[in-house]
Design an enzyme around this catalytic site. Structure first.
Site, PDB file in Angstrom:
ATOM      1  N   PHE A 147       0.862  -1.176   0.000  1.00 54.73           N
ATOM      2  CA  PHE A 147       0.000   0.000   0.000  1.00 54.73           C
ATOM      3  C   PHE A 147       0.908   1.239   0.000  1.00 54.73           C
ATOM      4  O   PHE A 147       1.829   1.337   0.823  1.00 54.73           O
ATOM      5  CB  PHE A 147      -0.929   0.002   1.219  1.00 54.73           C
ATOM      6  CG  PHE A 147      -1.962   1.089   1.140  1.00 54.73           C
ATOM      7  CD1 PHE A 147      -3.022   0.995   0.260  1.00 54.73           C
ATOM      8  CD2 PHE A 147      -1.842   2.232   1.908  1.00 54.73           C
ATOM      9  CE1 PHE A 147      -3.966   2.016   0.162  1.00 54.73           C
ATOM     10  CE2 PHE A 147      -2.776   3.259   1.814  1.00 54.73           C
ATOM     11  CZ  PHE A 147      -3.837   3.139   0.931  1.00 54.73           C
ATOM     12  N   ASP A 222       2.648  -5.705   7.609  1.00 52.68           N
ATOM     13  CA  ASP A 222       1.457  -4.850   7.595  1.00 52.68           C
ATOM     14  C   ASP A 222       0.247  -5.766   7.429  1.00 52.68           C
ATOM     15  O   ASP A 222       0.079  -6.410   6.386  1.00 52.68           O
ATOM     16  CB  ASP A 222       1.549  -3.843   6.433  1.00 52.68           C
ATOM     17  CG  ASP A 222       0.328  -2.929   6.380  1.00 52.68           C
ATOM     18  OD1 ASP A 222      -0.734  -3.315   6.915  1.00 52.68           O
ATOM     19  OD2 ASP A 222       0.431  -1.850   5.783  1.00 52.68           O
ATOM     20  N   TYR A 247     -10.142  -0.742  10.801  1.00 50.46           N
ATOM     21  CA  TYR A 247     -11.393  -0.323  10.154  1.00 50.46           C
ATOM     22  C   TYR A 247     -11.764  -1.125   8.910  1.00 50.46           C
ATOM     23  O   TYR A 247     -12.772  -0.847   8.289  1.00 50.46           O
ATOM     24  CB  TYR A 247     -11.390   1.178   9.842  1.00 50.46           C
ATOM     25  CG  TYR A 247     -10.216   1.701   9.043  1.00 50.46           C
ATOM     26  CD1 TYR A 247     -10.115   1.478   7.670  1.00 50.46           C
ATOM     27  CD2 TYR A 247      -9.226   2.440   9.658  1.00 50.46           C
ATOM     28  CE1 TYR A 247      -9.056   1.971   6.954  1.00 50.46           C
ATOM     29  CE2 TYR A 247      -8.154   2.946   8.946  1.00 50.46           C
ATOM     30  CZ  TYR A 247      -8.076   2.707   7.588  1.00 50.46           C
ATOM     31  OH  TYR A 247      -7.025   3.191   6.884  1.00 50.46           O
ATOM     32  N   LYS A 248     -10.935  -2.109   8.547  1.00 46.39           N
ATOM     33  CA  LYS A 248     -11.270  -2.941   7.392  1.00 46.39           C
ATOM     34  C   LYS A 248     -11.964  -4.214   7.904  1.00 46.39           C
ATOM     35  O   LYS A 248     -13.108  -4.166   8.329  1.00 46.39           O
ATOM     36  CB  LYS A 248     -10.019  -3.236   6.572  1.00 46.39           C
ATOM     37  CG  LYS A 248      -9.387  -1.970   5.960  1.00 46.39           C
ATOM     38  CD  LYS A 248      -8.098  -2.291   5.212  1.00 46.39           C
ATOM     39  CE  LYS A 248      -7.362  -1.026   4.783  1.00 46.39           C
ATOM     40  NZ  LYS A 248      -7.960  -0.368   3.617  1.00 46.39           N
ATOM     41  N   ARG A 396     -12.315  -4.594  -7.257  1.00 50.38           N
ATOM     42  CA  ARG A 396     -12.055  -5.392  -6.043  1.00 50.38           C
ATOM     43  C   ARG A 396     -13.367  -5.751  -5.354  1.00 50.38           C
ATOM     44  O   ARG A 396     -14.267  -4.915  -5.225  1.00 50.38           O
ATOM     45  CB  ARG A 396     -11.210  -4.603  -5.044  1.00 50.38           C
ATOM     46  CG  ARG A 396      -9.869  -4.163  -5.529  1.00 50.38           C
ATOM     47  CD  ARG A 396      -8.977  -3.723  -4.364  1.00 50.38           C
ATOM     48  NE  ARG A 396      -9.613  -2.712  -3.517  1.00 50.38           N
ATOM     49  CZ  ARG A 396      -9.119  -2.277  -2.365  1.00 50.38           C
ATOM     50  NH1 ARG A 396      -7.976  -2.798  -1.915  1.00 50.38           N
ATOM     51  NH2 ARG A 396      -9.732  -1.352  -1.662  1.00 50.38           N
TER      52      ARG A 396
END
Lengths: 437, 437
Positions: A147, A222, A247-248, A396
Site C-alpha cells: 500500500f 502490515d 477499520y477494514k 475489487r
C-alpha cells in the site's frame, strides 16, 4: 475444477461449477455455521456490501456505545473518565483484543494512532537495533505493490535519517521466491504487506519471515488486509513487528485507530522517536526527562480519540468471539465460488481474475480486471452492489465471511454478467470519476 | 487592589475587593454578555467545572452528531461517505475553522493526529529548513516547564537525527527576557508553549517571536492552553509554525484530533518525514513514489478517526461564533475575581497564587499552591467542584468564559475557605492518589 484448492472445498459445493445455481447458493447459506454473525452488523437493505476490505460496515451497538461515551463518560464523568471510564487504558485493552485475533500473545500490542504512524515507529526502532548490531545494513526493502502509504513512510524515514539509508522496491515474485536477488548484507529491514491490497495475493508469513531472518534482516508485517480476515500466528512465526488498521476486516468504524505489535524480546531494546508522554514510564510525574515505559506501552505517543477508540472495541469483540479457522474456511469457499462463477459466466468477456487461484496465496478478496473496470464498477453501484476500483482496471470485491453469503456472490456475478453482456457500463455517467474512489 | 491589572478591571466590579459578596457575583453574571453561551454545553447539575483547560465539557448536539455519523454516514453511506459525507475533507475543513480562531489565515491549518505527532512533523520540517540555510544550528530550545510531551518529542527527534542535535531546557524567565543567555548561532529552533500548563503564565507571542527571529532561529508555538482561550494572531505575529489540541478550550471531545499551522511562505519549502498517503499530491494514483501535496495538506499523514473528528467540529463552531476579545475580557475578569477572593478570604492559610497577576502574563486559569494541594483538591471534588492537581502542590482552576460564571468562582473560593478553615482536607481518603490525576 482443475486446481487442487477448488477440489478441497468441493465438500461444501452442491455440484460441478458448470451447474451452480442460485438455489445451490441459497442452500449453502442455509447450512452456513457463520450465518448468524450477520446479525452483528447493520447493513442497509438492498445493498450487497463487498467493500469490507476497505471499510467494515456499522456494528450493532455502535450508536448506543457512542451515546454512552458522550452522555455518561464525557458528559457526566468529564475529566474523571480518564480513570473511571478507563479511557487511559483503552490502547492496551484493545491491544490485547487485537493480539488475540492475530496471535500476538499477551502484552505485545497496543491500539493507537494510524497505520502509517505506527510503521514509522516500528521501522525507526528496527533500524536503531540494526544500527547497533549491523551498522552497514542501511537498505529498506518493501513490495512495489505494498500500500503506497507504507512506501511513502519508509521514504520519509530514509530521507530523514540520510547517511545512506534507502528504500528499494521489490516485485511480489521476489518476495514469494525468498528474495533471491535483493537480499544482501546491506538489507536492514523488510516491510511487507501480508496481503496485496490490489490483487488480494497472500504472502506466507512463516517462510518469508524465515528467509528474511536468514538474510540477517528484520521484518515488519502490515496486516491491514489480513487481520480479522484469516488466522495469523504472529508470535509463532517469529515475526519481529507488525502494524495494521482496525477499520477494514476488524470493523472498527471509519478511520478507527491502528495497532502495533512488537515481539516481546524486542520491546525494551530501543525506544521509538515519537516518544510522547503516553510512552513515558511515569507520565504523571511530568518530569522533563524522557524515560520509556517497559513493554509495548513505549510505542504509544499522545492522547487518543476516545470516541473512535471506544466504538472500535465492538468490532474487535465480534472477532474475538469468532473462530478464525471457520472464518478462513468460509472466506475461501466464497472466493472459490466467485472465481468459478467468473470463469463460467463471464467467459465471453475480457475479464481476468487477478487474485491467485491457489488458496495458500489468496487473501479474502477477489480482484478482476476489465478494460472498462471503472465504468463496470459504477454500473454495479447503481444496483446497490458495492465493491471498489483501483488503478489500473481492477475491480475489487471484499469477501467478509461474517456478513456476506454465497447468494450475494451469485447475485454479484450475475449482475456483472448482465452489465457486460448488455454493455450497460457504456454510458457517460458511469465514466465520471470522483475525487475519491 | 494594589496591582494595576486589578484596577484595570474595577469598572466591572461592584466595590472594593474587601466587600465582594455572592450577590455582587450574581449581578455580574446577570449582566454578562456571554451568559447565553453556557447553553451550548451540557454540564451535569451540581457541578462547578473548572477543568476545561484539560478537557472541555460535552457540547450540545454532540450525541446527535455522533448518531448521524454512525447511522447515516457509516451505516448507510458506507465507503461512499469518504466522498459524499466529506470525510476526506474534514482535516482541511476543520483546519479552516481552527485557523479562524487563532488568526492563521486561509489554507494554513489542518486538523489531524495528535499534538505530539504534529510537533514532530513541524520540528522535523523546521530543522530541515535550518540544515539548508544554517547547517551549524543544531540546538533545540524549549521551556523546562513546557508540557512534558513536547520535550519528550523533541528529545526523540534529536536522538533520531544524531549528528550533534540536542535539546536544551530554559526557564520561563529566560523566555520573557528574550533569551539573553541561551540564544546563539547554535540555536536552530525554539519550541514554546504559549501558556504554561501548570502556572497559567502567558508568553507574548509577538515580542518572543521577534527575539527568536533576531537570533536566527525558528519558532513553533504550542497553543494547547491558549487556542480558544484568548485572541491569537499567528500570521500577524510572524510565527513560523504552531500546533495544538482541540479538546481543551476548544471543546472537541475526549482526545479529539490536534491541529498544525504552518506559515504560508514555509509550507512548500520542505516536506515532513511522516509522509503518509494523505499528504501525497495525488493519493489515489497509488504511485510508488512520494510527491508531497502543495500547501498545508503535506502535513497530513494517514486516515483519521472520523467519529472523533466529526464531533470536534461542534466545539470549533461554538468558538467561531464567539468574539475572542469578549472571551478574553471575561476570562481576565474571572481570574481577577478568583485572585482577589483568594487574597481576601484565604489570607490566613499557606496559599500562594502561582499564576502571574499581570494581565499580559496570564492565560485563562488560576493556579494556587498549598502544601496539601492534593488533599484539598480531593475535598473540592467531594463537593462537585472540579479543578485538577499538578505536582508539586499546585491546584489548577480553568476559567472558561463560555460556560463559567462569577458566582461559580465565588462558590469555589468559599468552598476552599471552608475546607482550609476547618481542615476538611485532612482525612486519609483525601490523600489517596489514583493512577491519573
Amino acid at each position: 475444477m482443475t486446481t487442487s484448492d477448488r477440489t478441497a472445498t468441493a465438500a461444501n459445493s452442491t455440484g460441478s461449477p458448470t451447474s451452480i445455481t442460485r438455489a445451490d447458493c441459497e442452500q449453502r447459506d442455509a447450512n452456513d455455521p457463520l450465518r448468524a454473525c450477520r446479525e452483528e452488523f447493520l447493513l442497509p437493505k438492498g445493498t450487497i456490501y463487498l467493500d469490507g476490505n476497505s471499510l467494515g460496515p456499522r456494528t450493532k451497538g455502535s450508536a448506543e456505545r457512542a451515546q454512552e461515551v458522550i452522555t455518561d463518560e464525557w458528559g457526566t464523568g468529564l475529566i474523571g473518565s480518564w480513570n473511571t471510564a478507563g479511557w487511559w487504558d483503552l490502547p492496551a485493552k484493545l491491544g490485547e483484543k487485537v493480539s488475540g485475533i492475530v496471535g500476538g500473545g499477551a502484552g505485545s500490542t497496543v491500539v493507537t494512532d494510524t497505520t502509517s504512524i505506527n510503521l514509522f515507529k516500528a521501522a525507526s526502532a528496527a533500524l536503531k537495533m540494526q544500527a547497533e548490531d549491523s551498522p552497514d545494513r542501511r537498505v529498506l526493502l518493501t513490495q512495489r505493490e505494498n500500500f503506497p502509504s507504507d512506501i511513502y513512510m519508509l521514504q520519509g524515514l530514509a530521507e530523514q535519517l540520510g547517511d545512506g539509508y534507502e528504500v528499494r522496491l521489490v516485485d511480489d515474485e521476489e518476495v514469494t521466491a525468498g528474495f533471491p536477488t535483493t537480499m544482501s548484507d546491506e538489507v536492514a529491514l523488510v516491510v511487507l504487506t501480508h496481503v496485496n491490497y490490489r490483487t488480494g495475493r497472500l504472502f506466507d508469513m512463516g517462510t518469508t519471515t524465515s528467509a528474511i531472518h536468514s538474510g540477517g534482516a528484520m521484518v515488519i508485517w502490515d496486516l491491514c488486509h489480513s487481520a480479522g480476515a484469516l488466522p495469523i500466528d504472529l508470535a509463532g512465526t517469529g515475526a519481529d513487528m507488525a502494524i495494521g488498521c482496525t477499520y477494514k476486516f476488524l470493523n472498527g468504524g471509519p478511520g478507527s485507530p491502528a495497532f502495533i505489535w512488537v515481539a516481546e524480546a524486542l520491546q525494551n531494546r530501543f525506544s521509538q522517536p515519537l516518544s510522547g508522554w503516553w510512552s513515558h514510564a511515569q507520565p504523571f510525574d511530568m518530569a522533563p526527562d524522557y524515560r520509556p515505559a517497559e513493554g509495548i506501552r513505549r510505542y504509544l505517543t499522545g492522547t487518543q480519540g476516545i470516541l473512535s477508540m471506544s466504538v472500535a472495541e465492538l468490532g474487535l469483540d465480534i472477532h474475538s468471539r469468532s473462530d478464525m479457522e471457520q472464518v478462513r474456511e468460509k472466506s475461501l469457499a466464497l472466493s472459490d465460488l466467485f472465481i468459478d462463477l467468473v470463469d463460467e459466466r463471464l467467459a465471453d468477456h475480457p475479464v481476468e481474475v487477478v487474485t491467485p487461484r491457489e488458496h495458500a496465496h489468496r487473501g479474502s478478496q477477489v480482484s478482476i480486471r476489465h478494460p472498462e473496470g471503472f465504468a463496470v464498477m459504477s454500473a454495479l453501484f447503481e444496483r446497490g452492489i458495492i465493491g471498489d476500483y483501483r488503478e489500473p482496471e481492477v475491480l475489487r470485491f471484499g469477501l467478509t465471511p461474517l456478513y456476506i453469503g454465497f447468494t450475494e456472490v451469485w447475485d454479484t456475478v450475475e449482475a456483472l454478467r448482465d452489465i457486460l453482456d448488455n454493455r450497460l457500463w457504456d454510458t457517460p455517467a458511469h465514466k465520471v470519476r470522483g475525487a475519491v474512489t
